[in-house]
Motif scaffolding. Structure first.
Motif, PDB file in Angstrom:
ATOM      1  N   ARG A   4       0.836  -1.212   0.000  1.00 27.45           N
ATOM      2  CA  ARG A   4       0.000   0.000   0.000  1.00 27.45           C
ATOM      3  C   ARG A   4       0.867   1.258   0.000  1.00 27.45           C
ATOM      4  O   ARG A   4       1.929   1.295   0.617  1.00 27.45           O
ATOM      5  CB  ARG A   4      -0.906   0.008   1.235  1.00 27.45           C
ATOM      6  N   CYS A   5       0.384   2.284  -0.687  1.00 26.89           N
ATOM      7  CA  CYS A   5       1.046   3.584  -0.652  1.00 26.89           C
ATOM      8  C   CYS A   5       0.017   4.667  -0.371  1.00 26.89           C
ATOM      9  O   CYS A   5      -1.155   4.534  -0.738  1.00 26.89           O
ATOM     10  CB  CYS A   5       1.769   3.857  -1.970  1.00 26.89           C
ATOM     11  N   ASN A   6       0.467   5.723   0.288  1.00 23.36           N
ATOM     12  CA  ASN A   6      -0.417   6.856   0.584  1.00 23.36           C
ATOM     13  C   ASN A   6      -0.426   7.872  -0.558  1.00 23.36           C
ATOM     14  O   ASN A   6      -1.097   8.891  -0.474  1.00 23.36           O
ATOM     15  CB  ASN A   6       0.012   7.537   1.903  1.00 23.36           C
ATOM     16  N   LEU A   7       0.353   7.616  -1.621  1.00 19.35           N
ATOM     17  CA  LEU A   7       0.334   8.470  -2.818  1.00 19.35           C
ATOM     18  C   LEU A   7      -0.039   7.616  -4.027  1.00 19.35           C
ATOM     19  O   LEU A   7      -0.205   6.398  -3.909  1.00 19.35           O
ATOM     20  CB  LEU A   7       1.706   9.122  -3.038  1.00 19.35           C
ATOM     21  N   ALA A   8      -0.129   8.262  -5.177  1.00 16.45           N
ATOM     22  CA  ALA A   8      -0.490   7.532  -6.400  1.00 16.45           C
ATOM     23  C   ALA A   8       0.214   8.191  -7.579  1.00 16.45           C
ATOM     24  O   ALA A   8      -0.430   8.814  -8.439  1.00 16.45           O
ATOM     25  CB  ALA A   8      -2.008   7.544  -6.585  1.00 16.45           C
ATOM     26  N   CYS A   9       1.547   8.044  -7.631  1.00 20.38           N
ATOM     27  CA  CYS A   9       2.299   8.681  -8.714  1.00 20.38           C
ATOM     28  C   CYS A   9       1.903   8.048 -10.055  1.00 20.38           C
ATOM     29  O   CYS A   9       1.773   6.820 -10.154  1.00 20.38           O
ATOM     30  CB  CYS A   9       3.800   8.516  -8.473  1.00 20.38           C
ATOM     31  N   GLU A  10       1.760   8.890 -11.053  1.00 21.75           N
ATOM     32  CA  GLU A  10       1.183   8.437 -12.324  1.00 21.75           C
ATOM     33  C   GLU A  10       2.045   7.384 -13.011  1.00 21.75           C
ATOM     34  O   GLU A  10       1.539   6.503 -13.691  1.00 21.75           O
ATOM     35  CB  GLU A  10       1.008   9.650 -13.254  1.00 21.75           C
ATOM     36  N   TYR A  11       3.364   7.447 -12.854  1.00 20.45           N
ATOM     37  CA  TYR A  11       4.266   6.536 -13.567  1.00 20.45           C
ATOM     38  C   TYR A  11       4.503   5.228 -12.824  1.00 20.45           C
ATOM     39  O   TYR A  11       5.191   4.342 -13.317  1.00 20.45           O
ATOM     40  CB  TYR A  11       5.625   7.224 -13.805  1.00 20.45           C
ATOM     41  N   CYS A  12       3.974   5.090 -11.597  1.00 21.28           N
ATOM     42  CA  CYS A  12       4.395   3.995 -10.712  1.00 21.28           C
ATOM     43  C   CYS A  12       3.554   2.733 -10.915  1.00 21.28           C
ATOM     44  O   CYS A  12       2.323   2.808 -11.007  1.00 21.28           O
ATOM     45  CB  CYS A  12       4.282   4.459  -9.256  1.00 21.28           C
ATOM     46  N   ASN A  13       4.200   1.571 -10.926  1.00 22.16           N
ATOM     47  CA  ASN A  13       3.494   0.281 -10.985  1.00 22.16           C
ATOM     48  C   ASN A  13       3.840  -0.591  -9.779  1.00 22.16           C
ATOM     49  O   ASN A  13       3.792  -1.806  -9.855  1.00 22.16           O
ATOM     50  CB  ASN A  13       3.840  -0.459 -12.290  1.00 22.16           C
ATOM     51  N   GLU A  14       4.196   0.063  -8.666  1.00 24.83           N
ATOM     52  CA  GLU A  14       4.674  -0.707  -7.514  1.00 24.83           C
ATOM     53  C   GLU A  14       3.809  -0.524  -6.275  1.00 24.83           C
ATOM     54  O   GLU A  14       4.266  -0.773  -5.169  1.00 24.83           O
ATOM     55  CB  GLU A  14       6.120  -0.294  -7.184  1.00 24.83           C
ATOM     56  N   TYR A  15       2.581  -0.079  -6.427  1.00 25.75           N
ATOM     57  CA  TYR A  15       1.783   0.190  -5.236  1.00 25.75           C
ATOM     58  C   TYR A  15       0.314  -0.163  -5.488  1.00 25.75           C
ATOM     59  O   TYR A  15      -0.121  -0.321  -6.631  1.00 25.75           O
ATOM     60  CB  TYR A  15       1.866   1.682  -4.864  1.00 25.75           C
ATOM     61  N   ASP A  16      -0.432  -0.288  -4.372  1.00 27.14           N
ATOM     62  CA  ASP A  16      -1.888  -0.268  -4.455  1.00 27.14           C
ATOM     63  C   ASP A  16      -2.399   0.585  -3.297  1.00 27.14           C
ATOM     64  O   ASP A  16      -1.603   1.136  -2.528  1.00 27.14           O
ATOM     65  CB  ASP A  16      -2.478  -1.691  -4.472  1.00 27.14           C
TER      66      ASP A  16
ATOM     67  N   GLY B 255       8.539  -0.354  -1.323  1.00 28.80           N
ATOM     68  CA  GLY B 255       7.091  -0.578  -1.241  1.00 28.80           C
ATOM     69  C   GLY B 255       6.448  -0.483  -2.598  1.00 28.80           C
ATOM     70  O   GLY B 255       7.095  -0.773  -3.609  1.00 28.80           O
ATOM     71  N   GLY B 256       5.199   0.093  -2.540  1.00 29.56           N
ATOM     72  CA  GLY B 256       4.472   0.725  -1.469  1.00 29.56           C
ATOM     73  C   GLY B 256       5.295   1.707  -0.619  1.00 29.56           C
ATOM     74  O   GLY B 256       6.399   2.057  -0.954  1.00 29.56           O
ATOM     75  N   GLU B 257       4.685   2.107   0.468  1.00 26.36           N
ATOM     76  CA  GLU B 257       5.334   3.056   1.366  1.00 26.36           C
ATOM     77  C   GLU B 257       5.686   2.350   2.678  1.00 26.36           C
ATOM     78  O   GLU B 257       4.805   2.065   3.492  1.00 26.36           O
ATOM     79  CB  GLU B 257       4.408   4.254   1.607  1.00 26.36           C
TER      80      GLU B 257
ATOM     81  N   THR C  53      11.614   5.836   0.860  1.00 27.43           N
ATOM     82  CA  THR C  53      10.314   6.332   1.322  1.00 27.43           C
ATOM     83  C   THR C  53       9.926   7.594   0.561  1.00 27.43           C
ATOM     84  O   THR C  53      10.790   8.289   0.024  1.00 27.43           O
ATOM     85  CB  THR C  53      10.365   6.638   2.840  1.00 27.43           C
ATOM     86  N   ASN C  54       8.614   7.859   0.534  1.00 26.37           N
ATOM     87  CA  ASN C  54       8.193   9.153  -0.023  1.00 26.37           C
ATOM     88  C   ASN C  54       8.238  10.244   1.043  1.00 26.37           C
ATOM     89  O   ASN C  54       8.014  11.415   0.736  1.00 26.37           O
ATOM     90  CB  ASN C  54       6.807   9.059  -0.686  1.00 26.37           C
ATOM     91  N   GLY C  55       8.467   9.880   2.283  1.00 25.89           N
ATOM     92  CA  GLY C  55       8.711  10.846   3.351  1.00 25.89           C
ATOM     93  C   GLY C  55       7.468  11.505   3.926  1.00 25.89           C
ATOM     94  O   GLY C  55       7.558  12.230   4.921  1.00 25.89           O
TER      95      GLY C  55
ATOM     96  N   MET D 267       2.940  13.848  -6.497  1.00 25.55           N
ATOM     97  CA  MET D 267       2.805  14.737  -5.342  1.00 25.55           C
ATOM     98  C   MET D 267       4.112  14.849  -4.566  1.00 25.55           C
ATOM     99  O   MET D 267       4.195  15.565  -3.570  1.00 25.55           O
ATOM    100  CB  MET D 267       1.730  14.194  -4.384  1.00 25.55           C
ATOM    101  N   LYS D 268       5.126  14.112  -4.986  1.00 21.04           N
ATOM    102  CA  LYS D 268       6.405  14.125  -4.254  1.00 21.04           C
ATOM    103  C   LYS D 268       7.183  15.371  -4.656  1.00 21.04           C
ATOM    104  O   LYS D 268       8.152  15.318  -5.415  1.00 21.04           O
ATOM    105  CB  LYS D 268       7.204  12.860  -4.580  1.00 21.04           C
ATOM    106  N   SER D 269       6.738  16.492  -4.125  1.00 20.01           N
ATOM    107  CA  SER D 269       7.309  17.763  -4.546  1.00 20.01           C
ATOM    108  C   SER D 269       8.167  18.366  -3.431  1.00 20.01           C
ATOM    109  O   SER D 269       7.986  18.072  -2.240  1.00 20.01           O
ATOM    110  CB  SER D 269       6.191  18.749  -4.883  1.00 20.01           C
TER     111      SER D 269
HETATM  112  S1  SF4 Z   1       6.515   6.072  -6.646  1.00 20.11           S
HETATM  113 FE1  SF4 Z   1       6.603   5.629  -4.446  1.00 20.11          FE
HETATM  114  S2  SF4 Z   1       5.342   7.265  -3.545  1.00 20.11           S
HETATM  115 FE2  SF4 Z   1       4.780   7.174  -5.714  1.00 20.11          FE
HETATM  116  S3  SF4 Z   1       3.014   5.741  -5.804  1.00 20.11           S
HETATM  117 FE3  SF4 Z   1       4.894   4.554  -6.185  1.00 20.11          FE
HETATM  118  S4  SF4 Z   1       5.409   3.710  -4.179  1.00 20.11           S
HETATM  119 FE4  SF4 Z   1       4.015   5.447  -3.817  1.00 20.11          FE
END
Ligand code: SF4
Ligand code: SF4
Length: 345
Positions: A45-57, A87-89, A114-116, A149-151
Motif C-alpha cells: 500500500r502507498c499513501n500516494l499515487a504517482c502516475e508513472y508507478c506500478n509498484e503500489y496499491d 514498497g508501497g510506502e 520512502t516518499n517521506g 505529489m512528491k514535490s
Molecule cells: S513512486 Fe513511491 S510514492 Fe509514488 S506511488 Fe509509487 S510507491 Fe508510492
C-alpha cells in the motif's frame, strides 16, 4: 541547522557505518555466492499515487511482522549484506522499527526508500533508535502536479526535520523523464538537498518494464548540467546513465537473483521490481544453488535496463564469470501476470 550534539553523534555514526560498509564491500568482492542487497516489501500500500508507478496499491494490509522477521532472518542466513525496505510506502508498516532492529541485530546494513510523507520528529527519532543506516527520498518536482505529489514544496518541512534530527544518512534522489513536467526541477531539488547536508543523486524514470525511454533534448540538457556540477555540489550520478540519457544500450551482466534480490509482499524472490515473475521462488526455499544459477543467468532485459541499484550491485562482479545460462524471456506478459495478482511458481 542541527545542534552540535546531533552533528557529533551523526558524524560518529557515519564513521562506524563506513567501516561496516567497507567490510561489506571486501566480503562482496571476495565471495560471489551471497546477495549484496535485498529489497523487501513490508506493505504494497502507498499513501500516494504517482502516475508513472506500478509498484503500489491503495488497499493491501501490512505484511505480518513475524513473517517479515522470518524473511529478514532468512536473508541474513543467505549472507545478505544490505537489507532495505521498499514498497508501497514502508513507513505505513506499524512495526518498521522492530524490523530495522532485527536487521541490525544480524550486523547487516539497514536501509529504506520512502516518499517521506509520514515523517515527523517522533518517527525520525524512532528510526534513529532502531539503528537505520540509510534513507532515500525521491522528489519528482518543485510543485505537486497530477503526475506526482512528491514535490519539494510539500516535502521541504520534512527535509528540514531530517536535517535537524536524523542520525542516519539521507540521500535525495531527483528524477528526469517519465512525464515529469519541468525537467529543470531536478536541479532545484539537488541544490536544496546539498544545502541541507544530504547527498544527492539523479535517476531516469523507466517504463513499466524497467527499460529505458530516451530523454528529450531538454531533459538531456538538465542531465548534463547535473553531471557537470559533479563534486562541487556532491550530486552523484550513475555512469551507466550517460548511455541511458542518450538512448544507448549498456553491455553489462545483470546479477539479479544472485547479488540483488527483490522479495515481494508474498515472500517470493523476483529479479527486480520491474521483472516480477522470475524466478518467483519463495524466499524460505531460496538457496545458495539458486544464487549460483542466477549469477550465471543472462537477463535479456539488461541492455536497456535503468534499475540503478541492480547496476551498482552487479558492477563488483563485472570482470567475473561470463553468463552462460539462458533466462526465460522477460516480456510484458511477465509483468501483467504480477499486476493481475498471478505468480509463476
Ligand atoms: S513512486 Fe513511491 S510514492 Fe509514488 S506511488 Fe509509487 S510507491 Fe508510492
Ligand atoms: S536487467 Fe536485471 S535489473 Fe534490469 S530490468 Fe532486467 S532483471 Fe531487472
Amino acid at each position: 541547522m542541527p545542534g552540535f550534539g546531533i552533528r557529533r553523534r551523526r558524524d560518529f555514526r557515519a564513521l562506524i557505518r563506513r567501516v561496516r560498509e567497507w567490510t561489506m564491500i571486501a566480503k562482496g568482492v571476495a565471495h560471489t555466492s551471497h546477495p549484496v542487497l535485498a529489497h523487501i516489501i513490508p506493505t504494497r500500500r502507498c499513501n500516494l499515487a504517482c502516475e508513472y508507478c506500478n509498484e503500489y496499491d491503495s488497499f493491501s494490509p501490512p505484511v505480518p511482522t513475524q513473517t517479515l522477521l522470518n524473511r529478514i532472518d532468512h536473508l541474513a542466513a543467505l549472507g545478505t549484506s544490505i537489507i532495505s525496505f521498499s514498497g508501497g510506502e514502508p513507513l505505513l508498516h506499524p512495526d518498521l522499527d522492530v524490523l530495522i532492529r532485527r536487521i541490525r541485530s544480524h550486523g547487516r546494513i539497514a536501509g529504506m526508500i520512502t516518499n517521506g510523507f509520514a515523517l515527523n520528529v517522533e518517527r525520525i527519532q524512532r528510526l534513529n533508535a532502531a539503528g537505520l543506516d540509510h534513507m532515500q527520498i525521491s522528489i519528482d518536482n518543485v510543485m505537486p502536479d497530477k503526475v506526482s505529489m512528491k514535490s519539494l514544496k510539500t516535502l521541504d518541512p520534512r527535509l528540514v526535520m531530517l536535517s535537524d534530527h536524523a542520525l542516519f544518512h539521507v540521500n535525495i534522489n531527483s528524477v528526469v523523464g517519465g512525464g515529469i513536467r519541468n525537467p529543470a526541477d531536478a536541479l532545484t531539488v539537488s541544490n536544496r538537498a546539498v544545502e541541507l547536508g544530504f547527498s544527492s543523486t539523479v535517476g531516469i524514470i523507466h517504463d513499466h518494464e524497467g527499460q529505458l525511454q530516451p530523454l528529450s533534448d531538454e531533459e538531456q540538457g538538465i542531465y548534463i548540467q547535473l553531471k557537470n556540477k559533479g563534486k562541487k555540489n556532491y550530486a552523484r550520478l550513475n555512469f551507466f546513465q550517460d548511455n541511458v540519457a542518450r538512448g544507448v544500450e549498456n553491455h553489462w551482466k545483470c546479477r539479479a537473483g544472485a547479488r540483488y534480490l527483490y522479495v515481494c509482499e508474498d515472500g517470493l524472490v523476483h529479479y527486480c521490481s520491474q521483472q516480477r515473475g522470475f524466478p518467483a521462488i519463495p524466499l524460505e526455499k531460496y538457496t545458495v544453488e539458486d544464487i549460483r544459477r542466477e549469477f550465471l543467468t543472462v537477463k535479456g532485459c539488461a541492455p536497456k535496463c535503468t534499475i540503478a541499484c541492480v547496476h551498482y550491485t552487479s558492477y563488483m562482479d563485472f570482470w567475473r564469470a561470463p553468463q552462460t545460462i539462458s533466462a526465460p524471456p522477460q516480456t510484458s506478459e511477465a509483468n501483467q501476470l504480477v499486476q493481475i495478482g498471478g505468480v509463476r511458481k
